[in-house]
Scaffold this motif. Structure first.
Motif, short mmCIF file in Angstrom:
data_model
loop_
_atom_site.label_atom_id
_atom_site.label_comp_id
_atom_site.label_asym_id
_atom_site.label_seq_id
_atom_site.Cartn_x
_atom_site.Cartn_y
_atom_site.Cartn_z
N SER A 237 0.81 -1.22 0.00
CA SER A 237 0.00 0.00 0.00
C SER A 237 0.85 1.27 0.00
O SER A 237 2.00 1.28 0.43
CB SER A 237 -0.95 0.02 1.20
N MET A 238 0.25 2.35 -0.49
CA MET A 238 0.85 3.68 -0.50
C MET A 238 -0.10 4.62 0.24
O MET A 238 -1.31 4.58 0.01
CB MET A 238 1.05 4.20 -1.92
N TRP A 239 0.47 5.48 1.08
CA TRP A 239 -0.36 6.36 1.90
C TRP A 239 0.13 7.80 1.79
O TRP A 239 1.32 8.06 1.90
CB TRP A 239 -0.32 5.91 3.36
N VAL A 241 0.18 11.36 3.58
CA VAL A 241 -0.01 12.01 4.89
C VAL A 241 0.15 13.51 4.66
O VAL A 241 1.26 14.00 4.46
CB VAL A 241 1.01 11.51 5.92
N ASP A 242 -0.96 14.21 4.69
CA ASP A 242 -0.93 15.64 4.37
C ASP A 242 -1.85 16.40 5.31
O ASP A 242 -3.01 16.01 5.51
CB ASP A 242 -1.34 15.86 2.92
N MET A 243 -1.34 17.48 5.90
CA MET A 243 -2.09 18.32 6.83
C MET A 243 -2.72 17.49 7.94
O MET A 243 -3.87 17.69 8.35
CB MET A 243 -3.15 19.13 6.09
N GLY A 244 -1.95 16.51 8.43
CA GLY A 244 -2.39 15.69 9.54
C GLY A 244 -3.46 14.68 9.20
O GLY A 244 -4.07 14.09 10.10
N GLN A 245 -3.71 14.46 7.91
CA GLN A 245 -4.73 13.52 7.47
C GLN A 245 -4.08 12.37 6.69
O GLN A 245 -3.05 12.54 6.05
CB GLN A 245 -5.76 14.22 6.58
N LEU A 246 -4.71 11.20 6.76
CA LEU A 246 -4.20 10.01 6.10
C LEU A 246 -5.15 9.57 4.99
O LEU A 246 -6.36 9.48 5.19
CB LEU A 246 -4.07 8.88 7.13
N LYS A 247 -4.57 9.29 3.81
CA LYS A 247 -5.38 8.84 2.68
C LYS A 247 -4.58 7.83 1.87
O LYS A 247 -3.39 8.05 1.58
CB LYS A 247 -5.77 10.02 1.79
N GLU A 248 -5.21 6.73 1.51
CA GLU A 248 -4.52 5.75 0.70
C GLU A 248 -4.45 6.22 -0.74
O GLU A 248 -5.43 6.73 -1.30
CB GLU A 248 -5.22 4.40 0.77
N ALA A 249 -3.28 6.08 -1.35
CA ALA A 249 -3.08 6.44 -2.76
C ALA A 249 -3.22 5.17 -3.59
O ALA A 249 -2.50 4.20 -3.40
CB ALA A 249 -1.69 7.05 -2.96
N MET A 250 -4.15 5.20 -4.51
CA MET A 250 -4.42 4.03 -5.34
C MET A 250 -3.68 4.16 -6.67
O MET A 250 -3.92 5.10 -7.43
CB MET A 250 -5.92 3.89 -5.59
N PRO A 251 -2.76 3.24 -6.97
CA PRO A 251 -1.98 3.35 -8.21
C PRO A 251 -2.82 3.07 -9.44
O PRO A 251 -3.78 2.28 -9.40
CB PRO A 251 -0.91 2.27 -8.03
N GLN A 252 -2.47 3.73 -10.53
CA GLN A 252 -3.13 3.50 -11.81
C GLN A 252 -2.25 2.58 -12.65
O GLN A 252 -1.06 2.84 -12.82
CB GLN A 252 -3.35 4.81 -12.56
N MET A 253 -2.82 1.50 -13.14
CA MET A 253 -2.06 0.55 -13.95
C MET A 253 -2.01 1.03 -15.40
O MET A 253 -3.04 1.27 -16.01
CB MET A 253 -2.71 -0.84 -13.88
N HIS A 254 -0.80 1.18 -15.92
CA HIS A 254 -0.61 1.58 -17.31
C HIS A 254 -0.17 0.41 -18.19
O HIS A 254 -0.31 0.47 -19.41
CB HIS A 254 0.44 2.69 -17.39
#
Length: 257
Positions: A237-239, A241-254
């Motif tokens: 997984s990739m996450w 962390v910005d302005m104290g918030q957590l969000k998972e980054a979903m990769p785009q398959m090319h």
């Protein structure tokens, strides 16, 4: 969810920034077994402060030159033998020196790869380990272009690529080691000082002005979210962390075989 009971945690990190704030917060986990730190310079006062926060957790420091493969190999061997096995590895060394290409790539990417591979025998369940988690610190500039800091972006894109590749299910099934990467946004750390001196080239004045005027998160609040991401135990997984918030980054398959 991650259970920190009896865990040996190793940080490739200095004594400031998000990594050090993570150490502080992990020392509050009363059942942690050992906290290891590898870095080029020792800070005795900071180590004493960490140890005082939780006398039940053994804090160990070993000096290591991240630009020297032999130093990395020798230090990781000593640390692995001392711990017996490494349960959690956090690679969060971070430098922004675009005019020094070798150092920027060397510390942000090459050293991270060497540290990880030398830790693996003490993590891999088929060798001397019992499985575990590797968390590699990238950046939002490992996900998006950074025209003012192209070399730094190249290194951090490399961190993402290495971590996602090592997070392949085949590797996890063989080793029991999960790989995750976290990508912090702008954070109020020492690295944010003297940005104008560290650009890739001179045509970056306006770009730096935008960065300097942008809001930043504090290392303490970023550390909380990085630990939360680790505790998700989601391999590959990739996450963000910005302005104290957590969000998972979903990769785009090319492309896919």
């Amino acid at each position: 969810m991650c259970d920190w009971t009896g865990k040996n945690v190793l940080f490739a990190s200095g004594f400031s920034g998000i990594g050090f704030q993570m150490m502080h917060q992990l020392m509050q986990r009363e059942k942690l077994k050992m906290l290891g730190i590898v870095h080029r310079m020792e800070n005795v006062e900071m180590i004493k402060k960490l140890q005082a926060e939780n006398p039940d957790v053994k804090v160990v420091f070993m000096q290591m030159n991240l630009m020297d493969k032999v130093s990395i190999e020798q230090t990781m061997k000593k640390m692995g033998q001392m711990m017996g096995n490494i349960d959690v590895l956090v690679n969060c060394e971070d430098v922004l020196l675009d005019k020094d290409v070798e150092t920027t790539i060397g510390i942000n990417l090459t050293a991270m790869i060497h540290v990880t591979m030398k830790a693996m025998p003490y993590m891999d369940k088929s060798q001397m380990g019992v499985g575990g988690v590797v968390m590699n610190m990238s950046s939002v500039y490992g996900l998006e272009p950074a025209p003012a800091f192209a070399v730094y972006a190249a290194a951090k894109h490399g961190v993402v690529g290495f971590t996602r590749s090592m997070g392949d299910m085949h590797i996890y099934q063989k080793t029991g080691v999960m790989f995750m990467t976290v990508c912090p946004g702008l954070t109020n750390t020492e690295m944010m000082m003297n940005l104008r001196d560290n650009v890739t080239w001179e045509h970056s004045e306006h770009l730096v002005e935008v960065i300097e005027s942008a809001k930043r998160q504090m290392p303490e609040e970023a550390a909380v979210q990085v630990i939360k991401a680790m505790e998700m135990m989601k391999n590959g997984s990739m996450w963000i962390v910005d302005m104290g918030q957590l969000k998972e980054a979903m990769p785009q398959m090319h492309w896919q075989m």
